[in-house]
Design a protein around this motif. Structure first.
Motif, PDB file in Angstrom:
ATOM      1  N   TYR A  49      -7.286  28.511  38.643  1.00  0.00           N
ATOM      2  CA  TYR A  49      -6.331  28.635  37.546  1.00  0.00           C
ATOM      3  C   TYR A  49      -5.429  29.861  37.730  1.00  0.00           C
ATOM      4  O   TYR A  49      -4.256  29.833  37.364  1.00  0.00           O
ATOM      5  CB  TYR A  49      -7.050  28.695  36.199  1.00  0.00           C
ATOM      6  CG  TYR A  49      -7.371  27.326  35.660  1.00  0.00           C
ATOM      7  CD1 TYR A  49      -6.409  26.588  34.986  1.00  0.00           C
ATOM      8  CD2 TYR A  49      -8.627  26.764  35.835  1.00  0.00           C
ATOM      9  CE1 TYR A  49      -6.686  25.325  34.504  1.00  0.00           C
ATOM     10  CE2 TYR A  49      -8.920  25.508  35.355  1.00  0.00           C
ATOM     11  CZ  TYR A  49      -7.942  24.788  34.695  1.00  0.00           C
ATOM     12  OH  TYR A  49      -8.223  23.542  34.217  1.00  0.00           O
ATOM     13  N   SER A  50      -5.945  30.919  38.304  1.00  0.00           N
ATOM     14  CA  SER A  50      -5.120  32.101  38.560  1.00  0.00           C
ATOM     15  C   SER A  50      -4.027  31.797  39.575  1.00  0.00           C
ATOM     16  O   SER A  50      -2.875  32.216  39.416  1.00  0.00           O
ATOM     17  CB  SER A  50      -5.990  33.255  39.065  1.00  0.00           C
ATOM     18  OG  SER A  50      -6.919  33.628  38.094  1.00  0.00           O
ATOM     19  N   VAL A  51      -4.386  31.058  40.608  1.00  0.00           N
ATOM     20  CA  VAL A  51      -3.399  30.691  41.626  1.00  0.00           C
ATOM     21  C   VAL A  51      -2.337  29.778  41.015  1.00  0.00           C
ATOM     22  O   VAL A  51      -1.138  29.950  41.264  1.00  0.00           O
ATOM     23  CB  VAL A  51      -4.088  30.022  42.836  1.00  0.00           C
ATOM     24  CG1 VAL A  51      -3.071  29.400  43.783  1.00  0.00           C
ATOM     25  CG2 VAL A  51      -4.938  31.035  43.572  1.00  0.00           C
ATOM     26  N   ARG A  52      -2.753  28.831  40.202  1.00  0.00           N
ATOM     27  CA  ARG A  52      -1.789  27.947  39.547  1.00  0.00           C
ATOM     28  C   ARG A  52      -0.861  28.746  38.634  1.00  0.00           C
ATOM     29  O   ARG A  52       0.340  28.460  38.533  1.00  0.00           O
ATOM     30  CB  ARG A  52      -2.505  26.877  38.743  1.00  0.00           C
ATOM     31  CG  ARG A  52      -3.150  25.838  39.603  1.00  0.00           C
ATOM     32  CD  ARG A  52      -3.829  24.801  38.765  1.00  0.00           C
ATOM     33  NE  ARG A  52      -4.460  23.785  39.603  1.00  0.00           N
ATOM     34  CZ  ARG A  52      -5.081  22.743  39.128  1.00  0.00           C
ATOM     35  NH1 ARG A  52      -5.161  22.559  37.826  1.00  0.00           N
ATOM     36  NH2 ARG A  52      -5.629  21.878  39.942  1.00  0.00           N
ATOM     37  N   SER A  53      -1.421  29.742  37.948  1.00  0.00           N
ATOM     38  CA  SER A  53      -0.615  30.583  37.074  1.00  0.00           C
ATOM     39  C   SER A  53       0.439  31.348  37.871  1.00  0.00           C
ATOM     40  O   SER A  53       1.610  31.412  37.470  1.00  0.00           O
ATOM     41  CB  SER A  53      -1.515  31.562  36.317  1.00  0.00           C
ATOM     42  OG  SER A  53      -0.748  32.468  35.570  1.00  0.00           O
ATOM     43  N   MET A  54       0.046  31.894  39.017  1.00  0.00           N
ATOM     44  CA  MET A  54       1.013  32.609  39.867  1.00  0.00           C
ATOM     45  C   MET A  54       2.092  31.668  40.378  1.00  0.00           C
ATOM     46  O   MET A  54       3.276  32.028  40.424  1.00  0.00           O
ATOM     47  CB  MET A  54       0.301  33.277  41.046  1.00  0.00           C
ATOM     48  CG  MET A  54      -0.507  34.487  40.658  1.00  0.00           C
ATOM     49  SD  MET A  54      -1.151  35.428  42.058  1.00  0.00           S
ATOM     50  CE  MET A  54      -1.904  34.188  43.062  1.00  0.00           C
ATOM     51  N   ASP A  55       1.694  30.451  40.747  1.00  0.00           N
ATOM     52  CA  ASP A  55       2.677  29.473  41.222  1.00  0.00           C
ATOM     53  C   ASP A  55       3.689  29.133  40.133  1.00  0.00           C
ATOM     54  O   ASP A  55       4.891  29.053  40.387  1.00  0.00           O
ATOM     55  CB  ASP A  55       1.979  28.192  41.692  1.00  0.00           C
ATOM     56  CG  ASP A  55       1.209  28.385  42.986  1.00  0.00           C
ATOM     57  OD1 ASP A  55       1.448  29.399  43.680  1.00  0.00           O
ATOM     58  OD2 ASP A  55       0.367  27.515  43.302  1.00  0.00           O
ATOM     59  N   ARG A  56       3.195  28.927  38.914  1.00  0.00           N
ATOM     60  CA  ARG A  56       4.099  28.616  37.800  1.00  0.00           C
ATOM     61  C   ARG A  56       5.059  29.778  37.531  1.00  0.00           C
ATOM     62  O   ARG A  56       6.230  29.581  37.230  1.00  0.00           O
ATOM     63  CB  ARG A  56       3.306  28.308  36.530  1.00  0.00           C
ATOM     64  CG  ARG A  56       2.520  27.037  36.615  1.00  0.00           C
ATOM     65  CD  ARG A  56       3.445  25.855  36.645  1.00  0.00           C
ATOM     66  NE  ARG A  56       2.663  24.632  36.738  1.00  0.00           N
ATOM     67  CZ  ARG A  56       3.178  23.445  36.682  1.00  0.00           C
ATOM     68  NH1 ARG A  56       4.474  23.289  36.524  1.00  0.00           N
ATOM     69  NH2 ARG A  56       2.422  22.395  36.803  1.00  0.00           N
ATOM     70  N   MET A  58       6.126  31.947  39.706  1.00  0.00           N
ATOM     71  CA  MET A  58       7.085  32.038  40.818  1.00  0.00           C
ATOM     72  C   MET A  58       8.229  31.033  40.659  1.00  0.00           C
ATOM     73  O   MET A  58       9.357  31.327  41.055  1.00  0.00           O
ATOM     74  CB  MET A  58       6.389  31.814  42.159  1.00  0.00           C
ATOM     75  CG  MET A  58       5.392  32.894  42.527  1.00  0.00           C
ATOM     76  SD  MET A  58       6.148  34.501  42.723  1.00  0.00           S
ATOM     77  CE  MET A  58       6.925  34.305  44.286  1.00  0.00           C
ATOM     78  N   VAL A  59       7.959  29.870  40.065  1.00  0.00           N
ATOM     79  CA  VAL A  59       9.019  28.873  39.887  1.00  0.00           C
ATOM     80  C   VAL A  59       9.752  29.059  38.567  1.00  0.00           C
ATOM     81  O   VAL A  59      10.694  28.322  38.272  1.00  0.00           O
ATOM     82  CB  VAL A  59       8.489  27.421  40.015  1.00  0.00           C
ATOM     83  CG1 VAL A  59       7.953  27.165  41.395  1.00  0.00           C
ATOM     84  CG2 VAL A  59       7.476  27.105  38.949  1.00  0.00           C
ATOM     85  N   GLY A  60       9.326  30.033  37.763  1.00  0.00           N
ATOM     86  CA  GLY A  60      10.036  30.329  36.524  1.00  0.00           C
ATOM     87  C   GLY A  60       9.497  29.636  35.293  1.00  0.00           C
ATOM     88  O   GLY A  60      10.099  29.729  34.227  1.00  0.00           O
ATOM     89  N   ASP A  61       8.386  28.950  35.396  1.00  0.00           N
ATOM     90  CA  ASP A  61       7.781  28.258  34.255  1.00  0.00           C
ATOM     91  C   ASP A  61       6.815  29.216  33.565  1.00  0.00           C
ATOM     92  O   ASP A  61       5.610  29.211  33.804  1.00  0.00           O
ATOM     93  CB  ASP A  61       7.062  26.996  34.722  1.00  0.00           C
ATOM     94  CG  ASP A  61       6.431  26.213  33.576  1.00  0.00           C
ATOM     95  OD1 ASP A  61       6.766  26.487  32.409  1.00  0.00           O
ATOM     96  OD2 ASP A  61       5.600  25.328  33.869  1.00  0.00           O
ATOM     97  N   LEU A  62       7.337  30.073  32.684  1.00  0.00           N
ATOM     98  CA  LEU A  62       6.499  31.083  32.034  1.00  0.00           C
ATOM     99  C   LEU A  62       5.522  30.483  31.029  1.00  0.00           C
ATOM    100  O   LEU A  62       4.406  30.978  30.871  1.00  0.00           O
ATOM    101  CB  LEU A  62       7.382  32.135  31.362  1.00  0.00           C
ATOM    102  CG  LEU A  62       8.252  32.955  32.322  1.00  0.00           C
ATOM    103  CD1 LEU A  62       9.075  33.967  31.547  1.00  0.00           C
ATOM    104  CD2 LEU A  62       7.400  33.638  33.364  1.00  0.00           C
ATOM    105  N   TYR A  68      -2.046  28.544  31.992  1.00  0.00           N
ATOM    106  CA  TYR A  68      -3.056  28.689  33.047  1.00  0.00           C
ATOM    107  C   TYR A  68      -3.745  30.043  32.957  1.00  0.00           C
ATOM    108  O   TYR A  68      -4.954  30.165  33.184  1.00  0.00           O
ATOM    109  CB  TYR A  68      -2.422  28.509  34.419  1.00  0.00           C
ATOM    110  CG  TYR A  68      -2.197  27.062  34.791  1.00  0.00           C
ATOM    111  CD1 TYR A  68      -3.257  26.180  34.918  1.00  0.00           C
ATOM    112  CD2 TYR A  68      -0.919  26.574  35.029  1.00  0.00           C
ATOM    113  CE1 TYR A  68      -3.055  24.850  35.264  1.00  0.00           C
ATOM    114  CE2 TYR A  68      -0.701  25.248  35.376  1.00  0.00           C
ATOM    115  CZ  TYR A  68      -1.782  24.399  35.488  1.00  0.00           C
ATOM    116  OH  TYR A  68      -1.577  23.089  35.828  1.00  0.00           O
ATOM    117  N   THR A  69      -3.003  31.087  32.591  1.00  0.00           N
ATOM    118  CA  THR A  69      -3.596  32.416  32.455  1.00  0.00           C
ATOM    119  C   THR A  69      -4.612  32.441  31.323  1.00  0.00           C
ATOM    120  O   THR A  69      -5.690  33.027  31.449  1.00  0.00           O
ATOM    121  CB  THR A  69      -2.495  33.465  32.202  1.00  0.00           C
ATOM    122  OG1 THR A  69      -1.599  33.461  33.309  1.00  0.00           O
ATOM    123  CG2 THR A  69      -3.072  34.850  32.032  1.00  0.00           C
TER     124      THR A  69
END
Length: 81
Positions: A49-56, A58-62, A68-69
């Motif tokens: 979930y942390s990795v998914r949060s970082m990915d989101r 990075m693409v601007g989906d806060l 995910y955070t």
């Protein structure tokens, strides 16, 4: 039935009294091992979930990143408890 199989069927499996019993498991009782497995599983889920949060992020989906955070935070609390 082979001769050897027939003997085993009649007499039972060979028994060697000099054979020592197997040593106890080094990992501890099954309940402890089960708890450790659950913690590892929770830890892996938190990482995912942390990795998914970082990915989101990075693409601007806060909004997605915050979701995910939040899930990762809850899983961390459960793993800690």
């Amino acid at each position: 039935m082979l001769k050897r199989e027939h003997e085993v069927a009649l007499l039972g499996a060979p028994h060697n009294p000099a054979t020592p019993p197997p040593p106890p498991s080094a990992a501890g009782p099954p309940s402890v091992q089960h708890s450790l497995d659950e913690l590892c599983c929770l830890g892996f889920m938190v990482f995912a979930y942390s990795v998914r949060s970082m990915d989101r992020k990075m693409v601007g989906d806060l909004t997605g990143a915050q979701a995910y955070t939040s899930t990762a935070k809850c899983l961390n609390v459960w793993a800690l408890i």
